[in-house]
Design a protein around this motif. Structure first.
Motif, PDB file in Angstrom:
ATOM      1  N   TYR A 112     -27.299 -19.048 -38.359  1.00  0.00           N
ATOM      2  CA  TYR A 112     -27.078 -18.317 -39.605  1.00  0.00           C
ATOM      3  C   TYR A 112     -28.053 -17.141 -39.635  1.00  0.00           C
ATOM      4  N   VAL A 113     -27.533 -15.946 -39.871  1.00  0.00           N
ATOM      5  CA  VAL A 113     -28.374 -14.745 -39.902  1.00  0.00           C
ATOM      6  C   VAL A 113     -29.108 -14.714 -41.239  1.00  0.00           C
ATOM      7  N   GLN A 114     -30.389 -15.030 -41.184  1.00  0.00           N
ATOM      8  CA  GLN A 114     -31.177 -15.177 -42.408  1.00  0.00           C
ATOM      9  C   GLN A 114     -31.719 -13.841 -42.906  1.00  0.00           C
ATOM     10  N   GLN A 115     -32.146 -12.964 -42.012  1.00  0.00           N
ATOM     11  CA  GLN A 115     -32.669 -11.651 -42.392  1.00  0.00           C
ATOM     12  C   GLN A 115     -32.288 -10.629 -41.324  1.00  0.00           C
ATOM     13  N   PHE A 116     -31.626  -9.568 -41.783  1.00  0.00           N
ATOM     14  CA  PHE A 116     -31.225  -8.493 -40.878  1.00  0.00           C
ATOM     15  C   PHE A 116     -31.161  -7.216 -41.712  1.00  0.00           C
ATOM     16  N   ASP A 117     -32.280  -6.478 -41.721  1.00  0.00           N
ATOM     17  CA  ASP A 117     -32.388  -5.323 -42.609  1.00  0.00           C
ATOM     18  C   ASP A 117     -33.276  -4.256 -41.978  1.00  0.00           C
ATOM     19  N   THR A 118     -33.729  -3.334 -42.785  1.00  0.00           N
ATOM     20  CA  THR A 118     -34.577  -2.254 -42.267  1.00  0.00           C
ATOM     21  C   THR A 118     -35.918  -2.765 -41.770  1.00  0.00           C
ATOM     22  N   VAL A 119     -36.342  -3.922 -42.241  1.00  0.00           N
ATOM     23  CA  VAL A 119     -37.611  -4.490 -41.791  1.00  0.00           C
ATOM     24  C   VAL A 119     -37.475  -5.008 -40.352  1.00  0.00           C
ATOM     25  N   THR A 120     -36.390  -5.699 -40.064  1.00  0.00           N
ATOM     26  CA  THR A 120     -36.202  -6.263 -38.727  1.00  0.00           C
ATOM     27  C   THR A 120     -35.726  -5.205 -37.725  1.00  0.00           C
ATOM     28  N   GLY A 121     -35.011  -4.185 -38.212  1.00  0.00           N
ATOM     29  CA  GLY A 121     -34.477  -3.168 -37.315  1.00  0.00           C
ATOM     30  C   GLY A 121     -33.044  -3.480 -36.907  1.00  0.00           C
ATOM     31  N   LEU A 122     -32.456  -2.580 -36.114  1.00  0.00           N
ATOM     32  CA  LEU A 122     -31.049  -2.701 -35.759  1.00  0.00           C
ATOM     33  C   LEU A 122     -30.773  -3.616 -34.571  1.00  0.00           C
ATOM     34  N   ASP A 123     -31.820  -4.000 -33.842  1.00  0.00           N
ATOM     35  CA  ASP A 123     -31.603  -4.828 -32.658  1.00  0.00           C
ATOM     36  C   ASP A 123     -32.300  -6.185 -32.731  1.00  0.00           C
ATOM     37  N   THR A 124     -32.745  -6.580 -33.926  1.00  0.00           N
ATOM     38  CA  THR A 124     -33.444  -7.857 -34.097  1.00  0.00           C
ATOM     39  C   THR A 124     -33.105  -8.446 -35.461  1.00  0.00           C
ATOM     40  N   PHE A 125     -32.938  -9.761 -35.508  1.00  0.00           N
ATOM     41  CA  PHE A 125     -32.768 -10.428 -36.806  1.00  0.00           C
ATOM     42  C   PHE A 125     -33.410 -11.804 -36.765  1.00  0.00           C
ATOM     43  N   HIS A 126     -33.694 -12.340 -37.943  1.00  0.00           N
ATOM     44  CA  HIS A 126     -34.233 -13.682 -38.073  1.00  0.00           C
ATOM     45  C   HIS A 126     -33.066 -14.622 -38.364  1.00  0.00           C
ATOM     46  N   LEU A 131     -25.156  -5.913 -31.710  1.00  0.00           N
ATOM     47  CA  LEU A 131     -25.266  -6.462 -33.070  1.00  0.00           C
ATOM     48  C   LEU A 131     -24.616  -5.558 -34.109  1.00  0.00           C
ATOM     49  N   ALA A 132     -23.792  -4.625 -33.666  1.00  0.00           N
ATOM     50  CA  ALA A 132     -23.214  -3.646 -34.598  1.00  0.00           C
ATOM     51  C   ALA A 132     -22.353  -4.301 -35.671  1.00  0.00           C
ATOM     52  N   ASP A 133     -21.689  -5.421 -35.368  1.00  0.00           N
ATOM     53  CA  ASP A 133     -20.794  -6.081 -36.326  1.00  0.00           C
ATOM     54  C   ASP A 133     -21.447  -7.261 -37.028  1.00  0.00           C
ATOM     55  N   VAL A 134     -22.758  -7.418 -36.870  1.00  0.00           N
ATOM     56  CA  VAL A 134     -23.469  -8.556 -37.458  1.00  0.00           C
ATOM     57  C   VAL A 134     -24.244  -8.098 -38.696  1.00  0.00           C
ATOM     58  N   VAL A 135     -24.154  -8.884 -39.782  1.00  0.00           N
ATOM     59  CA  VAL A 135     -24.901  -8.586 -41.000  1.00  0.00           C
ATOM     60  C   VAL A 135     -25.576  -9.858 -41.495  1.00  0.00           C
ATOM     61  N   GLU A 136     -26.514  -9.678 -42.382  1.00  0.00           N
ATOM     62  CA  GLU A 136     -27.205 -10.806 -42.997  1.00  0.00           C
ATOM     63  C   GLU A 136     -26.192 -11.691 -43.711  1.00  0.00           C
ATOM     64  N   GLY A 137     -26.293 -13.011 -43.493  1.00  0.00           N
ATOM     65  CA  GLY A 137     -25.357 -13.954 -44.091  1.00  0.00           C
ATOM     66  C   GLY A 137     -24.279 -14.432 -43.138  1.00  0.00           C
ATOM     67  N   ASP A 138     -24.143 -13.794 -41.976  1.00  0.00           N
ATOM     68  CA  ASP A 138     -23.114 -14.202 -41.008  1.00  0.00           C
ATOM     69  C   ASP A 138     -23.465 -15.519 -40.338  1.00  0.00           C
ATOM     70  N   VAL A 160     -19.305 -13.368 -34.313  1.00  0.00           N
ATOM     71  CA  VAL A 160     -19.339 -13.752 -35.722  1.00  0.00           C
ATOM     72  C   VAL A 160     -18.235 -14.766 -35.963  1.00  0.00           C
ATOM     73  N   THR A 161     -18.601 -15.950 -36.452  1.00  0.00           N
ATOM     74  CA  THR A 161     -17.628 -17.030 -36.667  1.00  0.00           C
ATOM     75  C   THR A 161     -17.357 -17.292 -38.136  1.00  0.00           C
ATOM     76  N   GLY A 162     -18.157 -16.708 -39.033  1.00  0.00           N
ATOM     77  CA  GLY A 162     -17.952 -16.947 -40.473  1.00  0.00           C
ATOM     78  C   GLY A 162     -19.004 -16.236 -41.284  1.00  0.00           C
ATOM     79  N   TYR A 163     -19.015 -16.521 -42.586  1.00  0.00           N
ATOM     80  CA  TYR A 163     -19.975 -15.897 -43.495  1.00  0.00           C
ATOM     81  C   TYR A 163     -20.390 -16.926 -44.526  1.00  0.00           C
ATOM     82  N   SER A 164     -21.695 -17.021 -44.789  1.00  0.00           N
ATOM     83  CA  SER A 164     -22.218 -17.989 -45.747  1.00  0.00           C
ATOM     84  C   SER A 164     -23.328 -17.327 -46.537  1.00  0.00           C
ATOM     85  N   ASN A 165     -22.947 -16.647 -47.616  1.00  0.00           N
ATOM     86  CA  ASN A 165     -23.927 -15.911 -48.403  1.00  0.00           C
ATOM     87  C   ASN A 165     -24.668 -16.841 -49.341  1.00  0.00           C
TER      88      ASN A 165
END
Length: 227
Positions: free
Chosen positions: A139-153, A181-188, A222-227
């Motif tokens: 589950y993509v927990q954090q993916f924003d300007t802090v992590t950058g475009l090529d890294t997520f928590h 990671l272009a199609d990945v967002v926080e919550g995926d 990406v297999t789903g979304y869980s916000n």
């Protein structure tokens, strides 16, 4: 009776004609020789070009690079390792140039499917499992300007879950390029084909320092979304 000369009129005429015939000029013979050489050069050039074209055609039929994953398919349908050679049906060896990308990194079948206990050992001591190629779900927990475009928590597990609440182990996921990671967002909810990296320590919310394993994802689905 007067004695004859011994030659008939016809024979005398023939002798006169041979003695008065002019030889072929030297310059004419030179031109003929030059034209002959030029003609031979043209024939040789045509034969050489046909041979090269045929060789190029055979090579084109012998191996094809699949742009989707960088693999190389030989004439007999087998997949080649980049940089190796293959024997075609005619027996000629074809040298296959290595693609710019490491095709093995994008081969899903080369990644190890884990169970939860296997992942627990990696989370416990990732340095003992460096470069191990594994399949992760998370589950993509954090993916924003802090992590950058090529890294997520992320929260990860060895098996997929239908919501974020099924994941428990923290990890930092990076990729060689941001396009992956272009199609990945926080919550995926995602499935990742990744290599194990070393541990990393960072400051979480509330000034809490956390040490987690890192993974480098070559493929992310990406297999789903869980916000």
């Amino acid at each position: 009776m007067k004695r004859g000369s011994g030659l008939s009129n016809d024979e005398g005429s023939s002798g006169d004609t041979d003695s008065t015939r002019s030889p072929t000029p030297t310059w004419v013979r030179a031109i003929i020789a030059v034209l002959g050489v030029v003609l031979l050069m043209i024939v040789f050039a045509v034969l050489t070009t046909d041979s090269e074209d045929q060789g190029a055609s055979n090579n084109a039929r012998g191996a094809v690079i699949d742009a989707r994953d960088g693999s190389v398919v030989a004439a007999d349908g087998t997949t080649l390792v980049p940089g190796w050679s293959s024997q075609t049906g005619g027996g000629a060896s074809i040298a296959v140039p290595a693609p710019s990308l490491d095709a093995a990194r994008y081969d899903r079948s080369s990644y190890e499917v884990l169970d939860s206990r296997d992942l627990a050992f990696i989370v416990k001591d990732p340095t003992q499992h460096l470069d191990r190629k594994v399949v992760l779900h998370g589950y993509v927990q954090q993916f924003d300007t802090v992590t950058g475009l090529d890294t997520f928590h992320a929260l990860v597990d060895a098996v997929p879950h239908s919501s974020r609440f099924g994941y428990r182990d923290r990890a930092v996921i990076s990729s060689p390029t941001s396009e992956i990671l272009a199609d990945v967002v926080e919550g995926d909810l995602v499935t990742m084909y990744a290599t194990v990296g070393g541990p990393i320590t960072y400051d979480a919310r509330g000034d809490v320092r956390i040490t987690v394993p890192t993974f480098t994802a070559q493929i992310v689905e990406v297999t789903g979304y869980s916000n």
